[in-house]
Design a protein around this motif. Structure first.
Motif, PDB file in Angstrom:
ATOM      1  N   ALA A   1       0.828  -1.206   0.000  1.00  0.00           N
ATOM      2  CA  ALA A   1       0.000   0.000   0.000  1.00  0.00           C
ATOM      3  C   ALA A   1       0.861   1.254   0.000  1.00  0.00           C
ATOM      4  N   SER A   2       1.995   1.216   0.723  1.00  0.00           N
ATOM      5  CA  SER A   2       2.871   2.381   0.762  1.00  0.00           C
ATOM      6  C   SER A   2       3.469   2.672  -0.622  1.00  0.00           C
ATOM      7  N   VAL A   3       3.856   1.626  -1.324  1.00  0.00           N
ATOM      8  CA  VAL A   3       4.416   1.817  -2.673  1.00  0.00           C
ATOM      9  C   VAL A   3       3.366   2.393  -3.613  1.00  0.00           C
ATOM     10  N   LEU A   4       2.169   1.839  -3.584  1.00  0.00           N
ATOM     11  CA  LEU A   4       1.107   2.320  -4.479  1.00  0.00           C
ATOM     12  C   LEU A   4       0.684   3.740  -4.136  1.00  0.00           C
ATOM     13  N   GLU A   5       0.627   4.064  -2.871  1.00  0.00           N
ATOM     14  CA  GLU A   5       0.248   5.421  -2.483  1.00  0.00           C
ATOM     15  C   GLU A   5       1.281   6.435  -2.942  1.00  0.00           C
ATOM     16  N   GLY A   6       2.579   6.065  -2.863  1.00  0.00           N
ATOM     17  CA  GLY A   6       3.616   6.995  -3.296  1.00  0.00           C
ATOM     18  C   GLY A   6       3.509   7.348  -4.770  1.00  0.00           C
ATOM     19  N   VAL A   7       3.235   6.355  -5.602  1.00  0.00           N
ATOM     20  CA  VAL A   7       3.095   6.628  -7.041  1.00  0.00           C
ATOM     21  C   VAL A   7       1.773   7.331  -7.336  1.00  0.00           C
ATOM     22  N   TRP A   8       0.706   6.985  -6.577  1.00  0.00           N
ATOM     23  CA  TRP A   8      -0.599   7.616  -6.799  1.00  0.00           C
ATOM     24  C   TRP A   8      -0.551   9.117  -6.522  1.00  0.00           C
ATOM     25  N   LYS A   9       0.213   9.520  -5.541  1.00  0.00           N
ATOM     26  CA  LYS A   9       0.313  10.946  -5.233  1.00  0.00           C
ATOM     27  C   LYS A   9       1.010  11.713  -6.352  1.00  0.00           C
TER      28      LYS A   9
END
Length: 565
Positions: free
Chosen positions: A283-291
């Motif tokens: 989730a942390s990896v996906l959130e970083g790219v989503w931002k």
């Protein structure tokens, strides 16, 4: 400049010496064979300097005479060489301009003025002239000869590489490029071709090593090198995901460090973490790219991170993504789809309509059609949204060289170019007139038809039909026929049924003919028993129905008295 400086120093030294002798006068006496020679020091010094000058002059004259044949020969050789270089320059310019006749003429003249062993550019001129004239075999032979010479190896390999590409021999072109890279890794064309060939064959480590060499040689810029290396690491991680999850995760994370907005690398890293049951890291990896860059693939992977989550849990995760990037079309679409799956139609509709106000996209109207189908089932409103989807822009997709792919690929399937796929709207879309602007989007929402009211249809039982008895057979007509008066029903206007019917004129009908003629449908027979509650049938246009295949005459249309025989 050095010679001039030396000459000036020599002149100064002589001047200083003569001045020093002038300040110190004296006599010099020389006795030689009973002869006494006396002179001053200044005269003696002058004579010595003059003698040295005369000797040097005589030596120069002797040298000029001695070397005059070589000087003459060198002069003519230089003149011939200059003419040869002039012809070579003219021939190369003509070859570049496509003037085959002049290039061939200058090539022959250059051959006569210059030696090919001393000037390798003659081979290039001859090869270019052969290419212009279509003599490809001769041109390839020239390039092969140039590739054997260390001085012209790179030029010959490039010529062979271009010929192989022209003939479609990709394997031969790859071999020529790799051979050129072995001797000169700083050549951009050879390094690019070798990099693409190694990537196509799946040799990711060799491709990354070559890319590092290019970056060290400053052949490629730092930003571009990091982007290409991130793409290569992502492709390598994608292949290792099934067999080596830890290696795939490390490669994907290394790619994200080089390019933080690389969506495929984030998805591969998240999948590797999820297979290790590390949902928090995924989730942390996906959130970083989503931002940085919201993407539908990132949103779907984030919402469905846990396979056992309920639709309500997925809706919460989708709303969390929407909170990270508010007022974004992709965020609203992800949240609307999750709300639809959770059967929260009001929330799903509001978010989808908000996305429709921001951008006209096919996926938005299709989602609204799904919401309409699940909530109301009104086919009119569903067709409205489907019609809007036909007029809207197509959804973004991975596009490279005119090819649309459902998933990201490191190489173009058409040209083999590395990092060719981009997330954008396909430009070759087949669609109707696209509606642009916020006014068109608002009109799509404003023209939505209201929900159709569902009415229940009650089926009443059929009433019993009137029983009719057969009419008695008429008696045979006598010699003189009787006249029977038949009164037709009153003509009624369907639009004015409340007005009293006019009294029609009686029509005289012969009794024999009247007996054979069936009674009209709307005139009850005396033998027919009609129930009291039965409704009297309304005639068409105020008169009895006629046979559609028989046309009425003017006499039949007028309500006059007719006599039938």
């Amino acid at each position: 400049m050095i010679r001039l400086f030396t000459f000036l120093l020599l002149v100064l030294a002589l001047g200083w010496g003569f001045a020093w002798l002038a300040d110190r006068p004296g006599l010099i006496s020389i006795t030689w064979q009973d002869h006494l020679i006396e002179t001053s020091v200044m005269v003696a010094a002058t004579l010595v300097v003059a003698a040295i000058g005369i000797v040097l002059l005589i030596w120069w004259v002797i040298g000029v005479i001695w070397t005059s044949p070589y000087s003459v020969r060198r002069y003519f050789r230089a003149r011939k060489r200059d003419r040869g270089y002039q012809a070579l320059s003219t021939g190369l310019i003509a070859a570049g301009a496509g003037n085959a006749l002049l290039a061939r003429k200058m090539s022959a003249r250059t051959r006569g003025l210059l030696s090919a062993d001393q000037e390798p550019l003659i081979h290039l001129l001859e090869a270019q002239s052969a290419l212009i004239e279509g003599r490809y075999d001769e041109a390839r032979a020239k390039f092969e000869a140039m590739s054997e010479d260390p001085e012209t190896r790179e030029l010959g390999l490039r010529g062979l590489y271009m010929e192989a590409r022209r003939l479609g021999a990709n394997e031969a072109a790859r071999q020529y490029a790799e051979k050129a890279v072995e001797h000169a890794p700083y050549l951009p064309w050879a390094a690019q071709a070798t990099l693409e060939s190694r990537s196509q064959s799946g040799r990711w480590d060799e491709a990354i090593h070559l890319l590092d060499q290019q970056r060290a040689a400053s052949v490629i810029e730092r930003g571009e090198a990091e982007r290409l290396k991130a793409v290569l690491l992502t492709a390598k991680a994608g292949e290792r995901l099934e067999g080596d999850q830890k290696g795939a995760r490390d490669d994907a994370m290394a790619a994200l460090k080089l390019s933080k907005s690389l969506v495929p690398a984030a998805i591969i890293a998240a999948k590797a973490y999820l297979r290790e049951d590390n949902v928090r890291k995924a989730a942390s990896v996906l959130e970083g790219v989503w931002k940085i860059e919201p993407h539908p693939d990132i949103g779907r992977a984030y919402v469905r991170a846990r396979s056992g989550d309920s639709t309500v849990d997925r809706l919460k995760r989708a709303e969390k993504l929407e909170a990270m990037r508010p007022n974004n079309v992709d965020s609203l679409l992800i949240a609307s789809q999750a709300a639809l799956d959770a059967r929260e139609f009001k929330k799903a509709r509001s978010k989808a309509e908000a996305a429709a106000r921001m951008e006209s996209r096919e996926a938005i109207y299709l989602l609204l059609a799904d919401i309409e189908e699940a909530e109301t089932g009104d086919q009119g409103r569903v067709r409205h949204w489907m019609a809007q989807a036909l007029r809207a822009h197509r959804d973004p997709a991975w596009v490279a060289d005119g090819v649309v792919s459902e998933t990201w690929l490191p190489l173009s399937p058409v040209t083999g170019r590395l990092d060719a796929f981009e997330w954008k709207v396909p430009f070759g879309q087949l669609e109707g007139p696209v509606e642009e602007g916020s006014l068109a989007r608002e009109q799509a929402l404003a023209t939505l038809p209201p929900v159709a009211v569902k009415t229940e249809v009650k089926v009443e039982p059929k009433k019993p039909e009137a029983k009719t008895e057969p009419a008695p057979e008429p008696k045979k007509a006598v010699a003189e026929p009787k006249v029977v008066t038949v009164t037709p029903p009153a003509e009624q206007n369907p639009a004015q049924v409340t007005k009293p019917a006019a009294v029609p004129k009686p029509v005289q009908v012969d009794a024999a003919v009247a007996a054979k003629t069936p009674a009209p449908a709307n005139v009850p027979s005396p033998a027919t028993k009609t129930p009291q509650n039965a409704e009297e049938p309304v005639p068409f246009f105020g008169r009895p129905p006629d046979d559609p295949g028989v046309k009425q005459t003017e006499a039949e249309k007028s309500p006059t008295r007719l006599r039938l025989f």
